[in-house]
Enzyme design. Structure first.
Site, PDB file in Angstrom:
ATOM      1  N   LYS A  32       7.777  -2.143  -1.658  1.00  0.00           N
ATOM      2  CA  LYS A  32       6.574  -1.905  -2.537  1.00  0.00           C
ATOM      3  C   LYS A  32       5.320  -1.561  -1.884  1.00  0.00           C
ATOM      4  O   LYS A  32       5.302  -1.343  -0.738  1.00  0.00           O
ATOM      5  CB  LYS A  32       6.274  -3.320  -3.258  1.00  0.00           C
ATOM      6  N   ARG A 128       3.322 -18.545  -9.903  1.00  0.00           N
ATOM      7  CA  ARG A 128       2.951 -17.203 -10.443  1.00  0.00           C
ATOM      8  C   ARG A 128       4.076 -16.635 -11.500  1.00  0.00           C
ATOM      9  O   ARG A 128       4.050 -17.113 -12.544  1.00  0.00           O
ATOM     10  CB  ARG A 128       3.207 -16.347  -9.154  1.00  0.00           C
ATOM     11  N   TYR A 265     -25.728   5.378   9.226  1.00  0.00           N
ATOM     12  CA  TYR A 265     -26.298   4.912   8.079  1.00  0.00           C
ATOM     13  C   TYR A 265     -27.050   3.583   8.442  1.00  0.00           C
ATOM     14  O   TYR A 265     -26.227   2.683   8.756  1.00  0.00           O
ATOM     15  CB  TYR A 265     -25.319   4.544   6.815  1.00  0.00           C
ATOM     16  N   MET A 313     -17.757   6.811   4.930  1.00  0.00           N
ATOM     17  CA  MET A 313     -16.729   7.061   3.834  1.00  0.00           C
ATOM     18  C   MET A 313     -15.458   7.865   4.457  1.00  0.00           C
ATOM     19  O   MET A 313     -14.386   7.318   4.383  1.00  0.00           O
ATOM     20  CB  MET A 313     -17.064   7.761   2.738  1.00  0.00           C
TER      21      MET A 313
HETATM   22  C1  LIG Z   1       6.325  -8.839  -1.315  1.00  0.00           C
HETATM   23  C2  LIG Z   1       7.428  -9.920  -1.620  1.00  0.00           C
HETATM   24  C3  LIG Z   1       8.453 -10.204  -0.481  1.00  0.00           C
HETATM   25  C4  LIG Z   1       8.309  -9.699   0.777  1.00  0.00           C
HETATM   26  O1  LIG Z   1       7.397 -10.384   1.426  1.00  0.00           O
HETATM   27  P1  LIG Z   1       7.160 -10.453   2.940  1.00  0.00           P
HETATM   28  O2  LIG Z   1       6.186 -11.674   3.464  1.00  0.00           O
HETATM   29  O3  LIG Z   1       6.292  -9.303   3.070  1.00  0.00           O
HETATM   30  O4  LIG Z   1       8.345 -10.388   3.676  1.00  0.00           O
HETATM   31  C5  LIG Z   1       9.342 -10.918  -1.051  1.00  0.00           C
HETATM   32  N1  LIG Z   1       9.602 -11.356  -2.233  1.00  0.00           N
HETATM   33  C6  LIG Z   1       8.953 -11.306  -3.186  1.00  0.00           C
HETATM   34  C7  LIG Z   1       8.969 -11.734  -4.678  1.00  0.00           C
HETATM   35  C8  LIG Z   1       7.606 -10.421  -3.086  1.00  0.00           C
HETATM   36  O5  LIG Z   1       6.785 -10.215  -4.014  1.00  0.00           O
END
Ligand SMILES: *Cc1c(COP(=O)(O)O)cnc(C)c1O
Length: 372
Positions: A32, A128, A265, A313
Site C-alpha cells: 500500500k 479502527r 528563506y 520547496m
Molecule cells: C499496513 C498494515 C500492515 C503492515 O504493517 P507493518 O507494520 O508495516 O508491517 C498489516 N496489516 C494491516 C491491516 C495494515 O493496514
C-alpha cells in the site's frame, strides 16, 4: 535524482521472514501507499518473483492498478471501500480478497458470480476497522443464517510495536481466538486466519496463524526501537534487515561565500567563516522534510554535509566547505550509504519527530524508482 531499490536487500528481508514463519504460512507483501514510497509496481513484481504469496493494499484504486499489471495474483484490499456497491465489475474477481467490516459488504460480495473472497475483520483492541466483539457474534449468525460464504478472518494489533511489555497484544490474541472458535462452532472451519504485521510476526510466534502481512520490514526497516529491544531482552538474535531504498541526487550549483552571508528563506543561517555552499534539487515537495532545515545532513564521498538554512520547496543548500574536490554533478545521498556513513529513514525520523514509515511514504511518487 533517483530512488534506488535494491533487489538483494528485498530478497534478504523476504528470506528473514520466511525463516520466521512455518512453510505453510502465507506471506503477504504489503505494498500500500506506493509500497511505502518504494514504488508499487516495482516492489510488487520483485516481491512476487522473490516468494511473496500475495499482495496487500489499502484501497480499491491500488487493487485495480495491480490487477492491470498482475492478472492472476491474489490481491488483498485491507482498507474500507467506500460505496463498495459501485465496484461490482472491478471486484468480480476470484483472486481479490476483500477485508470487510460490515454485513452489507459481505452480502454484496456474495452476490458477485466470480466469488471475490470475504475476509471478516474483528476489532480486538485497535479501535479502527472491524466488527466489535458483540457485533461480530450477531453478524456472523446473520451471515450463517443467509448461507453467505466467507473465506478469512483477521484482526490487527494496536500496540505490538509500541512497548516491550505485550499484555495488551496477548489480550487481543485471546479475543481473536474467541472469535475464531465462535466461527468454527457455526461451521466456518476452513477460514484463513491472520493477525500479524511486521512487529507481531517477529514478536509473537503464536500469532502467525495462516498468513502474515509484512509491510515496513519488507523494506528493511524496523517497526520501532521497542521491537528490537523486545527481542534483545528475550535474548533472541536480531533479524538482519537490509534497507531496500537509497535516495540519491546530484549537486546542481556551487557558490563560494564569505563570512557573514545569509542563506535561504528567512535568512535563518549566517556564515561565520568562508563557506563553500552547494545546492541540491530536492525539497519538501519531493518529500524531504522541511523540519530538517538547519538540522539535517546529507552524505557526499562518505562525508557528512550539513543543511544550511531552510529546506525549500524544490531545493536545499548544504555545506561542502570541508569536503575536497567536489564539482557540480557530484552524487549526494539523502537516505542510504556513502563510504562508512549511512543515513537511515530512522535517522531522519528522529530528527523530524516522526516514524520511519512516514519518512519513506512521503517520498514523492513522481521520482523515478530504479531497481539495482
Ligand atoms: C499496513 C498494515 C500492515 C503492515 O504493517 P507493518 O507494520 O508495516 O508491517 C498489516 N496489516 C494491516 C491491516 C495494515 O493496514
Amino acid at each position: 535524482m533517483k530512488l534506488e531499490i535494491s533487489r538483494e536487500a528485498l530478497k534478504n528481508n523476504i528470506e528473514v521472514f520466511k525463516s520466521l514463519i512455518k512453510p505453510n504460512v502465507k506471506f503477504a507483501a504489503v505494498v500500500k501507499s506506493n509500497a511505502y514510497g518504494h514504488g508499487i509496481l516495482e516492489i510488487s513484481k520483485l516481491g512476487l518473483e522473490l516468494g511473496a504469496d500475495l499482495l496487500a493494499v489499502n484501497s480499491i484504486e491500488e487493487a485495480i492498478l495491480l490487477r492491470k499489471n498482475f492478472q492472476k495474483t491474489i490481491i488483498m484490499i485491507m482498507g474500507e471501500i467506500q460505496n463498495i456497491e459501485l465496484y461490482s465489475e472491478e471486484l468480480n474477481d476470484e483472486n481479490f480478497w476483500v477485508v470487510v467490516s460490515r454485513f452489507e459488504s459481505v452480502k454484496f460480495l456474495n452476490s458477485l458470480n466470480k466469488n471475490p473472497k470475504v475476509h471478516l475483520k474483528v476489532d480486538t483492541g485497535m479501535g479502527r476497522l472491524g466488527f466489535s466483539k458483540e457485533d461480530f457474534f450477531s453478524n456472523l449468525e446473520k451471515i450463517k443464517k443467509e448461507n453467505l460464504v466467507i473465506h478469512g478472518i483477521l484482526t490487527h494489533f494496536a500496540q505490538a510495536e509500541d512497548y516491550t511489555e505485550h499484555s495488551f497484544s496477548k489480550k487481543q490474541v485471546d479475543e481473536f481466538l474467541k472469535a475464531i472458535s465462535f466461527a468454527t462452532n457455526l461451521g466456518y472451519t476452513n477460514l484463513i486466519k491472520h493477525a500479524s504485521a511486521s512487529a507481531s510476526t517477529m514478536l509473537f510466534k503464536e500469532a502467525h496463524f495462516d498468513l502474515v502481512r509484512i509491510g515496513i520490514s519488507l523494506y528493511g526497516l524496523w517497526p520501532s526501537i521497542q521491537t528490537k529491544l523486545s527481542l534483545s531482552i528475550r535474548g533472541e538474535k536480531l533479524n538482519k534487515l537490509e534497507p531496500v531504498l537509497s535516495w540519491k541526487t546530484n549537486i546542481v550549483h556551487i557558490q563560494n561565500l564569505p563570512s557573514n552571508t545569509y542563506i535561504g528563506y528567512g535568512s535563518t543561517f549566517k556564515t561565520t567563516s568562508p563557506t563553500k555552499l552547494a545546492v541540491i534539487p530536492v525539497g519538501y515537495f519531493e518529500g524531504y522534510d522541511r523540519r530538517l532545515s538547519n538540522l539535517g545532513y546529507v552524505l557526499i564521498k562518505g562525508e557528512r554535509a550539513r543543511i544550511l538554512g531552510r529546506v525549500c520547496m524544490n531545493m536545499t543548500m548544504i555545506d561542502i566547505t570541508q569536503i575536497k574536490n567536489i564539482e557540480i554533478g557530484e552524487e549526494v545521498v539523502l537516505i542510504g550509504k556513502s563510504g562508512n556513513e549511512e543515513i537511515l529513514a530512522d535517522t531522519l525520523a528522529e530528527m523530524t519527530g516522526t516514524i520511519n514509515y512516514q519518512i519513506v511514504t512521503n517520498i514523492n511518487s513522481s521520482i523515478q524508482r530504479v531497481v539495482v
